[in-house]
Motif scaffolding. Structure first.
Motif: not given
Length: 316
Positions: A206-227
């Protein structure tokens, strides 16, 4: 410390050492012949005064010239510590079939490719950059590198496939960031993930689990929506609506302290890495010094020639 990159060429020194040995042996032979002539006063009358120790100067310089030239063939080098920037950005690009929708000109995937390449060209060259593509699964196409051409080639070669594993794209990017070597630095490298997608996860974690893992690793995820919400795509002859899941992409960015964009400009994307910071490691690289050896050999050769001309009027 001097070391040789091709040490087997040091075998070229054997003939030089043999020549030096023969020269020394010949000098002892000359002394033996001189001792057989016992009337030293008569010898001084018959033979002019010789060069004495000076005759060895040209020979020694000549042999040294050959010795250093032989060593130069083995490519001598010295170890030098080179600073190495560890800061890393991972580009994750959605290659699901919905990215073929043409509600964004010319279509979503081509727009994403152009945005990604513009980002690559603006990213400081000292930063590492990697590339991940994701559809039903996520794959590292280019591991973190400073070689921008390989990333551009990877972006140009993207092909579409079924499903969308947005969460897997984040997890795979985090794994790639962990492969950046420490090179003597402490801790993980400062890193960012830039994810280009039209949203709606249909596969993988899930995206929620991915967000948690990235936050714990202190790695911001910037997203760009197309469409747009009116996008459609032809899948096996059936037209299917493929609206953009802005909410999920925005939440992923917010939970990881990244940025959310819609059709971001290059200027806006600079915010992704402008506060990333730096982490400098050091890698020991051999620095070839063959030119130093060649210069020394030339110098010894000139010394041999000069003294030989001065004292004997001929070259050695």
């Amino acid at each position: 410390m001097i070391r040789f990159l091709q040490p087997w060429w040091l075998l070229a020194l054997l003939p030089v050492l043999a020549m030096a040995g023969v020269y020394v042996w010949r000098q002892f032979r000359r002394r033996t012949y001189a001792m057989r002539f016992t009337n030293v006063d008569l010898l001084r009358t018959l033979a002019p005064k010789g060069l004495g120790w000076r005759r060895h100067v040209s020979a020694t310089a000549f042999l040294l010239s050959l010795f250093v030239l032989g060593a130069a063939m083995a490519r001598p080098s010295v170890d030098k510590q080179e600073p190495l920037e560890r800061a890393t950005v991972m580009l994750a690009i959605d290659v699901s079939l919905s990215m073929e929708a043409d509600d964004v000109a010319p279509n979503r995937i081509e727009a994403a490719q152009e945005a990604a390449k513009a980002f690559v060209n603006e990213l400081p060259p000292s930063y590492n950059l990697g590339l991940v593509s994701f559809a039903k699964s996520a794959n590292v196409l280019v591991s973190p590198t400073k070689d921008r051409s390989s990333v551009i080639s990877g972006i140009d070669g993207l092909t579409l496939a079924e499903a969308t594993a947005t969460g897997e794209a984040v997890f795979t990017s985090l794994d790639a960031i962990r492969t950046v070597p420490a090179d003597g630095a402490d801790g993980a490298p400062p890193a960012r993930i830039v994810l280009l997608s039209d949203g709606y996860r249909t596969s993988g974690r899930s995206i929620e689990d991915a967000a948690t893992a990235a936050a714990q690793a202190n790695v911001p995820v910037s997203t760009i929506a197309f469409g747009t919400d009116t996008g459609v795509v032809d899948i096996r002859g059936n037209l299917q609506r493929v609206p953009v899941d802005r909410l999920s992409l925005q939440q992923l960015a917010e939970q990881t302290k990244g940025y959310f964009y819609e059709a971001a400009s290059v200027g806006e994307l600079k915010k992704v890495y402008e506060d990333m910071g730096s982490s400098i490691g050091h890698r020991v690289e051999p620095r070839e010094v063959t030119q130093w050896y060649a210069g020394a050999a030339l110098l010894f050769g000139l010394v041999a020639a000069a003294f030989s001309l001065i004292w004997t009027s001929r070259l050695p």
